[in-house]
Design a protein around this motif. Sequence first.
Motif, PDB file in Angstrom:
ATOM      1  N   GLU A 128       0.821  -1.220   0.000  1.00  0.00           N
ATOM      2  CA  GLU A 128       0.000   0.000   0.000  1.00  0.00           C
ATOM      3  C   GLU A 128       0.849   1.261   0.000  1.00  0.00           C
ATOM      4  N   ARG A 129       2.081   1.159   0.444  1.00  0.00           N
ATOM      5  CA  ARG A 129       2.972   2.323   0.452  1.00  0.00           C
ATOM      6  C   ARG A 129       3.871   2.376  -0.772  1.00  0.00           C
ATOM      7  N   GLY A 130       3.572   1.514  -1.762  1.00  0.00           N
ATOM      8  CA  GLY A 130       4.263   1.595  -3.040  1.00  0.00           C
ATOM      9  C   GLY A 130       5.678   1.067  -3.065  1.00  0.00           C
ATOM     10  N   LEU A 131       6.043   0.235  -2.086  1.00  0.00           N
ATOM     11  CA  LEU A 131       7.389  -0.323  -2.068  1.00  0.00           C
ATOM     12  C   LEU A 131       7.540  -1.525  -2.990  1.00  0.00           C
ATOM     13  N   THR A 132       6.421  -2.033  -3.463  1.00  0.00           N
ATOM     14  CA  THR A 132       6.413  -3.079  -4.485  1.00  0.00           C
ATOM     15  C   THR A 132       5.019  -3.062  -5.099  1.00  0.00           C
ATOM     16  N   GLY A 133       4.895  -3.460  -6.340  1.00  0.00           N
ATOM     17  CA  GLY A 133       3.599  -3.331  -7.014  1.00  0.00           C
ATOM     18  C   GLY A 133       3.185  -4.594  -7.732  1.00  0.00           C
ATOM     19  N   LEU A 162      11.681  -6.877  -2.175  1.00  0.00           N
ATOM     20  CA  LEU A 162      10.724  -5.983  -2.827  1.00  0.00           C
ATOM     21  C   LEU A 162      11.340  -5.396  -4.090  1.00  0.00           C
ATOM     22  N   HIS A 163      10.532  -4.609  -4.816  1.00  0.00           N
ATOM     23  CA  HIS A 163      10.981  -3.964  -6.048  1.00  0.00           C
ATOM     24  C   HIS A 163      10.762  -2.449  -5.969  1.00  0.00           C
ATOM     25  N   PRO A 164      11.344  -1.765  -4.986  1.00  0.00           N
ATOM     26  CA  PRO A 164      11.129  -0.321  -4.841  1.00  0.00           C
ATOM     27  C   PRO A 164      11.881   0.489  -5.894  1.00  0.00           C
ATOM     28  N   THR A 165      11.268   1.558  -6.337  1.00  0.00           N
ATOM     29  CA  THR A 165      11.732   2.318  -7.502  1.00  0.00           C
ATOM     30  C   THR A 165      13.137   2.887  -7.353  1.00  0.00           C
ATOM     31  N   HIS A 166      13.402   3.579  -6.263  1.00  0.00           N
ATOM     32  CA  HIS A 166      14.661   4.323  -6.161  1.00  0.00           C
ATOM     33  C   HIS A 166      15.870   3.412  -6.014  1.00  0.00           C
ATOM     34  N   SER A 167      15.744   2.340  -5.260  1.00  0.00           N
ATOM     35  CA  SER A 167      16.883   1.434  -5.122  1.00  0.00           C
ATOM     36  C   SER A 167      17.180   0.721  -6.436  1.00  0.00           C
ATOM     37  N   VAL A 168      16.145   0.365  -7.188  1.00  0.00           N
ATOM     38  CA  VAL A 168      16.371  -0.250  -8.496  1.00  0.00           C
ATOM     39  C   VAL A 168      17.067   0.739  -9.426  1.00  0.00           C
ATOM     40  N   GLU A 192      14.478   1.536   5.049  1.00  0.00           N
ATOM     41  CA  GLU A 192      15.640   2.417   5.185  1.00  0.00           C
ATOM     42  C   GLU A 192      16.515   2.349   3.945  1.00  0.00           C
ATOM     43  N   LEU A 193      16.657   1.158   3.375  1.00  0.00           N
ATOM     44  CA  LEU A 193      17.434   0.995   2.152  1.00  0.00           C
ATOM     45  C   LEU A 193      16.838   1.832   1.027  1.00  0.00           C
ATOM     46  N   GLU A 194      15.531   1.745   0.857  1.00  0.00           N
ATOM     47  CA  GLU A 194      14.875   2.501  -0.210  1.00  0.00           C
ATOM     48  C   GLU A 194      14.969   4.006   0.024  1.00  0.00           C
ATOM     49  N   GLU A 195      14.796   4.454   1.251  1.00  0.00           N
ATOM     50  CA  GLU A 195      14.880   5.891   1.544  1.00  0.00           C
ATOM     51  C   GLU A 195      16.286   6.422   1.309  1.00  0.00           C
ATOM     52  N   THR A 196      17.287   5.631   1.636  1.00  0.00           N
ATOM     53  CA  THR A 196      18.666   6.059   1.406  1.00  0.00           C
ATOM     54  C   THR A 196      18.976   6.117  -0.083  1.00  0.00           C
ATOM     55  N   ALA A 197      18.462   5.148  -0.838  1.00  0.00           N
ATOM     56  CA  ALA A 197      18.635   5.177  -2.296  1.00  0.00           C
ATOM     57  C   ALA A 197      17.973   6.420  -2.887  1.00  0.00           C
ATOM     58  N   LYS A 198      16.815   6.763  -2.370  1.00  0.00           N
ATOM     59  CA  LYS A 198      16.111   7.967  -2.834  1.00  0.00           C
ATOM     60  C   LYS A 198      16.937   9.211  -2.566  1.00  0.00           C
ATOM     61  N   LEU A 199      17.511   9.300  -1.362  1.00  0.00           N
ATOM     62  CA  LEU A 199      18.377  10.433  -1.039  1.00  0.00           C
ATOM     63  C   LEU A 199      19.586  10.487  -1.972  1.00  0.00           C
ATOM     64  N   ALA A 200      20.172   9.329  -2.244  1.00  0.00           N
ATOM     65  CA  ALA A 200      21.350   9.282  -3.115  1.00  0.00           C
ATOM     66  C   ALA A 200      21.027   9.827  -4.500  1.00  0.00           C
ATOM     67  N   LEU A 201      19.846   9.504  -5.021  1.00  0.00           N
ATOM     68  CA  LEU A 201      19.456  10.003  -6.340  1.00  0.00           C
ATOM     69  C   LEU A 201      19.155  11.497  -6.288  1.00  0.00           C
ATOM     70  N   LEU A 202      18.520  11.946  -5.224  1.00  0.00           N
ATOM     71  CA  LEU A 202      18.214  13.376  -5.094  1.00  0.00           C
ATOM     72  C   LEU A 202      19.486  14.221  -5.007  1.00  0.00           C
ATOM     73  N   LEU A 203      20.521  13.665  -4.389  1.00  0.00           N
ATOM     74  CA  LEU A 203      21.763  14.405  -4.168  1.00  0.00           C
ATOM     75  C   LEU A 203      22.786  14.200  -5.281  1.00  0.00           C
ATOM     76  N   ARG A 204      22.465  13.354  -6.236  1.00  0.00           N
ATOM     77  CA  ARG A 204      23.431  13.016  -7.284  1.00  0.00           C
ATOM     78  C   ARG A 204      23.886  14.264  -8.038  1.00  0.00           C
ATOM     79  N   GLY A 205      25.205  14.406  -8.164  1.00  0.00           N
ATOM     80  CA  GLY A 205      25.785  15.517  -8.900  1.00  0.00           C
ATOM     81  C   GLY A 205      25.819  16.830  -8.144  1.00  0.00           C
ATOM     82  N   MET A 206      25.424  16.826  -6.874  1.00  0.00           N
ATOM     83  CA  MET A 206      25.366  18.073  -6.105  1.00  0.00           C
ATOM     84  C   MET A 206      26.552  18.236  -5.158  1.00  0.00           C
TER      85      MET A 206
END
Length: 215
Positions: A19-24, A94-100, A178-192
């Motif tokens: 329901e929180r979109g961590l896998t679909g 799971l198959h969460p978007t940001h870590s993939v 936590e893995l997915e949230e950290t991957a999301k942060l890594a993508l948000l910060l990429r190149g900064m």
Amino acid sequence: MNENKLREDVCIWAKSVFERGLTGGATGNISARLEDGGLLVTPTGSSLGQLDPARLSRFDAKGVLIDGDPPTKEVDLHAAFYETRSTAGAVVHLHPTHSVALSTLPETDADCFLPPITPYSIMRLGKVKLLPFFVPGDPAMGDAVRGLAGKRSAVMLAHHGPVVAAKDLEAAVYAIEELEETAKLALLLRGMGAKMLSPEDIQKVVTRFDVDWDV
């Protein structure tokens, strides 16, 4: 924990991550170890948002399916964690978007998949190993995990999704979140040019929370 309660918990946590979109769709799978050494495993082709506790795949302590629907095709991946990590009480894949997404970037460190952005991924996951691409259901995934000899509690399957083992379902779900949230942060910060935790900062976290980091 008795078997009926564990069956209910598997379905509750599965619905939560769905329901929180961590896998679909019908992706992702969960397993939990029973008191008798057997396993409860989510069935193949099932949505984690619509599981029936009575239909979970039930394995005995020897790994023989004795009840329920046919298991996920990635059951050997789960078994590899239980075989190599005696403390594992649950495994979540799971198959969460940001870590993939992060797994596809050429600069991603295969030995330490998550950059040290916050202390929480270090505390809950230690170092996450990025494994190469495998066709879903390939027994080689389990062999790759066995090759780590129990030194990692989490791996990232490239182009596929993370797999986390922990002492129980709650801990495994929190860790994969936590893995997915950290991957999301890594993508948000990429190149900064973001500042990561220093080696000294990491060591403080490792020491304080008794994390296996230098493996």
